[in-house]
Scaffold this motif. Structure first.
Motif, PDB file in Angstrom:
ATOM      1  N   ARG A   1       1.261   4.017  -2.667  1.00 26.12           N
ATOM      2  CA  ARG A   1       1.352   5.898  -2.753  1.00 26.12           C
ATOM      3  C   ARG A   1       2.222   6.357  -3.196  1.00 26.12           C
ATOM      4  O   ARG A   1       2.232   7.696  -3.430  1.00 26.12           O
ATOM      5  CB  ARG A   1       1.312   6.098  -1.209  1.00 26.12           C
TER       6      ARG A   1
ATOM      7  N   ASP B   1      -3.847   3.704  -8.720  1.00 25.61           N
ATOM      8  CA  ASP B   1      -4.644   5.197  -8.308  1.00 25.61           C
ATOM      9  C   ASP B   1      -4.082   5.054  -6.741  1.00 25.61           C
ATOM     10  O   ASP B   1      -5.216   6.025  -6.314  1.00 25.61           O
ATOM     11  CB  ASP B   1      -5.825   5.336  -8.698  1.00 25.61           C
ATOM     12  N   GLY B   2      -2.606   4.843  -6.578  1.00 25.55           N
ATOM     13  CA  GLY B   2      -2.521   4.812  -5.204  1.00 25.55           C
ATOM     14  C   GLY B   2      -3.264   4.467  -4.390  1.00 25.55           C
ATOM     15  O   GLY B   2      -3.168   4.225  -3.419  1.00 25.55           O
ATOM     16  N   GLN B   3      -4.056   3.597  -4.482  1.00 22.32           N
ATOM     17  CA  GLN B   3      -4.636   2.677  -3.877  1.00 22.32           C
ATOM     18  C   GLN B   3      -3.824   0.929  -3.793  1.00 22.32           C
ATOM     19  O   GLN B   3      -4.612   0.341  -4.670  1.00 22.32           O
ATOM     20  CB  GLN B   3      -6.080   3.024  -3.934  1.00 22.32           C
TER      21      GLN B   3
ATOM     22  N   MET C   1       0.390   6.609 -11.268  1.00 21.15           N
ATOM     23  CA  MET C   1       1.063   6.483  -9.957  1.00 21.15           C
ATOM     24  C   MET C   1       1.340   5.215 -10.520  1.00 21.15           C
ATOM     25  O   MET C   1       0.516   4.172 -11.510  1.00 21.15           O
ATOM     26  CB  MET C   1      -0.397   6.636  -9.363  1.00 21.15           C
TER      27      MET C   1
ATOM     28  N   ALA D   1       0.743  -1.203  -0.181  1.00 17.03           N
ATOM     29  CA  ALA D   1       0.118   0.361  -0.317  1.00 17.03           C
ATOM     30  C   ALA D   1       1.046   1.301  -0.120  1.00 17.03           C
ATOM     31  O   ALA D   1       0.422   2.512  -1.078  1.00 17.03           O
ATOM     32  CB  ALA D   1      -1.119   0.430   0.948  1.00 17.03           C
ATOM     33  N   GLU D   2       2.187   1.269   0.894  1.00 20.21           N
ATOM     34  CA  GLU D   2       2.944   2.225   0.240  1.00 20.21           C
ATOM     35  C   GLU D   2       3.566   2.908  -0.887  1.00 20.21           C
ATOM     36  O   GLU D   2       3.519   4.032  -1.522  1.00 20.21           O
ATOM     37  CB  GLU D   2       3.729   2.259   1.615  1.00 20.21           C
TER      38      GLU D   2
END
Length: 123
Positions: A73, A104-106, A83, A69-70
């Motif tokens: 992001r 999308d950062g997720q 991203m 997850a990091e």
């Protein structure tokens, strides 16, 4: 001994993000599963594909998820504003599979697509 989860997947990032990805992975490396990451020795073209493959303890999945997850992001580094993107398949010894889609950062967690669930099935 505990249950294990087979984890395999990849992230697509910009070559300019390689050092940041390596540093982030190293920071989470204390659990001993950082050795499952593979970086191309001789990258080519415009996308850097970073792969993971390994069997990890079920109790370590949450920490590994935090790491992915990091990485999802990471801020864009060029004018395209792309991203990280990717996909991970997790197969549990309990004969269940989940997937993580990175975009999308997720990190989006769902049941694994039906056509991939056979990875977790035992004959």
């Amino acid at each position: 001994m505990g249950m294990y989860v087979a984890v395999r997947g990849w992230l697509e990032v910009d070559h300019k993000q390689r050092e940041q990805v390596e540093q982030t992975v190293a920071a989470y490396g204390r659990d001993g599963y950082a050795g499952g990451w593979a970086f191309p020795v001789k990258p080519f073209n415009w996308t850097l594909y970073v792969f993971y493959g390994g069997d990890i303890r079920e109790s370590a999945v949450a920490s590994f998820r935090d790491l992915v997850a990091e990485l999802a992001r990471l801020a864009p580094v060029d004018e395209d504003l792309d991203m990280p993107a990717g996909f991970f398949l997790l197969s549990y010894e309990r004969q269940q599979s989940t997937s993580w889609t990175i975009r999308d950062g997720q990190l989006i967690e769902t049941l694994a697509p039906a056509e991939l669930r056979w990875f977790a099935e035992r004959p």
